[in-house]
Write a protein that holds these residues in place. Structure first.
Motif, short mmCIF file in Angstrom:
data_model
loop_
_atom_site.label_atom_id
_atom_site.label_comp_id
_atom_site.label_asym_id
_atom_site.label_seq_id
_atom_site.Cartn_x
_atom_site.Cartn_y
_atom_site.Cartn_z
N LEU A 221 0.82 -1.22 0.00
CA LEU A 221 0.00 0.00 0.00
C LEU A 221 0.85 1.27 0.00
O LEU A 221 0.31 2.38 -0.03
CB LEU A 221 -0.93 0.00 1.23
CG LEU A 221 -2.04 -1.06 1.21
CD1 LEU A 221 -2.68 -1.18 2.58
CD2 LEU A 221 -3.09 -0.69 0.15
N GLN A 222 2.16 1.11 0.04
CA GLN A 222 3.03 2.29 0.05
C GLN A 222 2.91 3.06 -1.28
O GLN A 222 2.77 2.45 -2.34
CB GLN A 222 4.48 1.90 0.31
CG GLN A 222 4.71 1.49 1.76
CD GLN A 222 6.15 1.10 2.06
OE1 GLN A 222 6.85 0.56 1.19
NE2 GLN A 222 6.61 1.36 3.27
N GLY A 223 2.95 4.37 -1.19
CA GLY A 223 2.85 5.21 -2.38
C GLY A 223 1.44 5.36 -2.91
O GLY A 223 1.24 5.89 -4.01
N LYS A 224 0.44 4.92 -2.14
CA LYS A 224 -0.95 4.98 -2.60
C LYS A 224 -1.77 6.05 -1.87
O LYS A 224 -2.73 6.58 -2.43
CB LYS A 224 -1.64 3.63 -2.38
CG LYS A 224 -0.91 2.43 -2.96
CD LYS A 224 -0.85 2.48 -4.47
CE LYS A 224 -0.22 1.21 -5.04
NZ LYS A 224 0.01 1.31 -6.50
N ALA A 225 -1.40 6.37 -0.64
CA ALA A 225 -2.26 7.21 0.20
C ALA A 225 -2.43 8.62 -0.32
O ALA A 225 -3.55 9.16 -0.34
CB ALA A 225 -1.70 7.25 1.63
N ALA A 226 -1.35 9.24 -0.76
CA ALA A 226 -1.40 10.67 -1.10
C ALA A 226 -2.32 10.96 -2.28
O ALA A 226 -3.17 11.85 -2.21
CB ALA A 226 0.02 11.17 -1.40
N VAL A 227 -2.16 10.20 -3.35
CA VAL A 227 -2.99 10.43 -4.53
C VAL A 227 -4.45 10.07 -4.23
O VAL A 227 -5.37 10.81 -4.61
CB VAL A 227 -2.46 9.62 -5.73
CG1 VAL A 227 -3.44 9.68 -6.90
CG2 VAL A 227 -1.09 10.16 -6.16
N ALA A 228 -4.66 8.97 -3.53
CA ALA A 228 -6.03 8.57 -3.18
C ALA A 228 -6.69 9.65 -2.32
O ALA A 228 -7.85 10.01 -2.53
CB ALA A 228 -6.01 7.24 -2.44
N PRO A 269 12.81 8.59 -4.00
CA PRO A 269 13.45 8.43 -5.31
C PRO A 269 12.99 7.21 -6.10
O PRO A 269 13.21 7.13 -7.31
CB PRO A 269 14.94 8.32 -4.95
CG PRO A 269 14.98 7.91 -3.51
CD PRO A 269 13.77 8.51 -2.89
N SER A 270 12.31 6.27 -5.43
CA SER A 270 11.83 5.09 -6.16
C SER A 270 10.49 5.34 -6.84
O SER A 270 10.02 4.51 -7.61
CB SER A 270 11.71 3.90 -5.19
OG SER A 270 10.68 4.11 -4.26
N TYR A 271 9.87 6.50 -6.58
CA TYR A 271 8.60 6.85 -7.21
C TYR A 271 8.86 7.68 -8.47
O TYR A 271 9.85 8.40 -8.55
CB TYR A 271 7.71 7.64 -6.26
CG TYR A 271 7.23 6.86 -5.05
CD1 TYR A 271 7.30 5.47 -5.00
CD2 TYR A 271 6.71 7.53 -3.94
CE1 TYR A 271 6.86 4.77 -3.89
CE2 TYR A 271 6.27 6.83 -2.82
CZ TYR A 271 6.35 5.46 -2.80
OH TYR A 271 5.93 4.75 -1.70
N PRO A 272 7.96 7.61 -9.45
CA PRO A 272 8.14 8.41 -10.67
C PRO A 272 8.21 9.91 -10.34
O PRO A 272 7.54 10.39 -9.43
CB PRO A 272 6.87 8.10 -11.48
CG PRO A 272 6.39 6.78 -10.96
CD PRO A 272 6.76 6.76 -9.50
N ASN A 273 9.01 10.65 -11.12
CA ASN A 273 9.20 12.08 -10.87
C ASN A 273 7.89 12.86 -10.90
O ASN A 273 7.75 13.87 -10.20
CB ASN A 273 10.15 12.68 -11.91
CG ASN A 273 11.57 12.18 -11.74
OD1 ASN A 273 12.03 12.00 -10.62
ND2 ASN A 273 12.26 11.96 -12.85
N LEU A 274 6.95 12.42 -11.72
CA LEU A 274 5.70 13.16 -11.88
C LEU A 274 4.50 12.41 -11.28
O LEU A 274 3.36 12.60 -11.70
CB LEU A 274 5.44 13.46 -13.36
CG LEU A 274 6.43 14.44 -14.00
CD1 LEU A 274 6.14 14.60 -15.49
CD2 LEU A 274 6.39 15.79 -13.30
N LEU A 275 4.77 11.60 -10.25
CA LEU A 275 3.69 10.83 -9.62
C LEU A 275 2.55 11.74 -9.17
O LEU A 275 1.37 11.40 -9.35
CB LEU A 275 4.25 10.07 -8.41
CG LEU A 275 3.21 9.33 -7.54
CD1 LEU A 275 2.48 8.26 -8.35
CD2 LEU A 275 3.87 8.71 -6.31
N TYR A 276 2.89 12.90 -8.60
CA TYR A 276 1.86 13.78 -8.03
C TYR A 276 1.41 14.86 -9.01
O TYR A 276 0.71 15.80 -8.63
CB TYR A 276 2.38 14.39 -6.73
CG TYR A 276 2.86 13.34 -5.76
CD1 TYR A 276 2.00 12.35 -5.27
CD2 TYR A 276 4.19 13.29 -5.33
CE1 TYR A 276 2.44 11.37 -4.39
CE2 TYR A 276 4.64 12.32 -4.45
CZ TYR A 276 3.76 11.35 -3.98
OH TYR A 276 4.21 10.38 -3.12
#
Length: 362
Positions: A221-228, A269-276
């Motif tokens: 579930l990591q990397g999911k909370a912010a966008v959701a 750094p493991s997330y895409p640069n434009l994730l947000y």
């Protein structure tokens, strides 16, 4: 179509989260605006880095010292100059968009985060002192700040509500905006006020990811909370703008309080640069980005509407995270506290540096 034009065609304005005198004097800020940046935001940390981290303000500090200015007056002298200069550069955007874009934001003192009346007084002072129609006064979404927002909107001050992290907090902000407009309407005043609600994104993942690392099965579930979390906020925005309450205000000339995605640089750094950025594109939105994120945006060729896509999945992700014992409202409260503390620390550091600068210039 250029990247910023493409995003604008999808309903999203890109604002630049950075103000410094070197950018203004070099012509770089004007170039960014000419290339499609539609607004500029600042905060105490940005000004601390700009003033303490460069020599661009030394002559102005010496001049202020020769005039006998104290530290508070020096702060105004330096910051107001930059804000007014950026407002003037953005005025063509403000005019051509009929007041939708073209704003520069300046925050009230972090010392006022629990002082509603003090915030109102300071907001009115900034509006009067800066004399720019395209100024937005930044007010944190504390309990006192939300009280102040209603009063400032009612008094015709454009407001950028900052440090929003949670759904209840955001709902209160939107309600304060509508209430301020209703107060104006009841007084027979025009509803020619604009506002954005700065909903912070990456910091949510930063804290939630740490908590998920300590629970069984949390890694998925990591990397999911912010966008959701942001998508749920946008869903609430849409719901409110479809309500009878809003339609009455809109019929009287009111403008929507656009969600503004803040803290959209990728910290992990493991997330895409434009994730947000990629995941939150859509109508009536703003994304305020720091220099490095703007570079990544300009390097990408195409964008699509995403902010209202897969909302059911976003709900499921939040539910799954909360099932692990991580409550998003608790996360929001912690992040608000940390954000206020960070800005207060930057403000204190800046004021200390200015005091030393004045002393050295005497």
């Amino acid at each position: 179509m250029k990247p910023l034009e493409k995003l604008h065609s999808l309903g999203q304005s890109i604002w630049y989260d950075n103000v410094e005198r070197g950018l203004i004097e070099s012509g770089e800020m004007k170039k960014l605006i000419d290339n499609g940046v539609r607004g500029v935001t600042s905060n105490p940390t940005i000004f601390e880095k700009a003033i303490v981290g460069s020599n661009n303000y030394d002559a102005a500090i010496r001049e202020a010292a020769s005039q006998g200015k104290d530290v508070d007056a020096l702060y105004d002298y330096l910051v107001f100059h930059d804000i007014q200069a950026v407002a003037d550069l953005l005025k063509p955007v403000y005019d051509s968009s009929k007041g939708v874009d073209g704003y520069v934001s300046l925050e009230v003192s972090p010392k006022l985060s629990d002082d509603a009346e003090g915030t109102v007084r300071e907001g009115l002072r900034l509006k009067e002192a800066l004399q720019r129609d395209n100024l937005m006064v930044k007010v944190p979404a504390t309990e006192a700040g939300i009280q102040a927002i209603r009063q400032l909107i009612a008094k015709g001050v454009n407001v950028n509500v900052t440090l929003i992290f949670g759904q209840k907090q955001y709902a209160s902000v939107l309600d304060a905006y509508l209430s301020g407009l209703e107060d104006r309407l009841a007084q027979g005043l025009p509803l020619n006020v604009h506002s954005v609600a700065s909903f912070f994104v990456s910091r949510v993942d930063g804290l939630v990811d740490k908590k998920l690392a300590n629970v069984s099965g949390g890694e998925a579930l990591q990397g999911k909370a912010a966008v959701a979390n942001a998508k749920l906020a946008y869903s609430h925005f849409v719901e409110v703008t479809q309500s009878d309450r809003w339609k009455k205000l809109a019929a009287a000339g009111a403008h929507v309080q656009r969600p503004l995605w803040a803290s959209t640089s990728t910290k992990n750094p493991s997330y895409p640069n434009l994730l947000y950025v990629d995941t939150l594109v859509g109508p009536d939105t703003v994304n305020t980005v720091p220099p490095v994120t703007l570079e990544h945006i300009l390097a990408k060729e195409d964008y699509e509407r995403t902010v209202d896509v897969n909302v059911d999945e976003a709900v499921a992700q939040i539910n799954a995270i909360e099932a692990k014992g991580i409550l998003l409202e608790d996360v929001a409260a912690q992040l608000l506290s940390e954000g206020l503390e960070s800005f207060a620390k930057s403000f204190d550091s800046l004021m200390d540096a200015l005091a030393k600068g004045l002393q050295a210039a005497k």
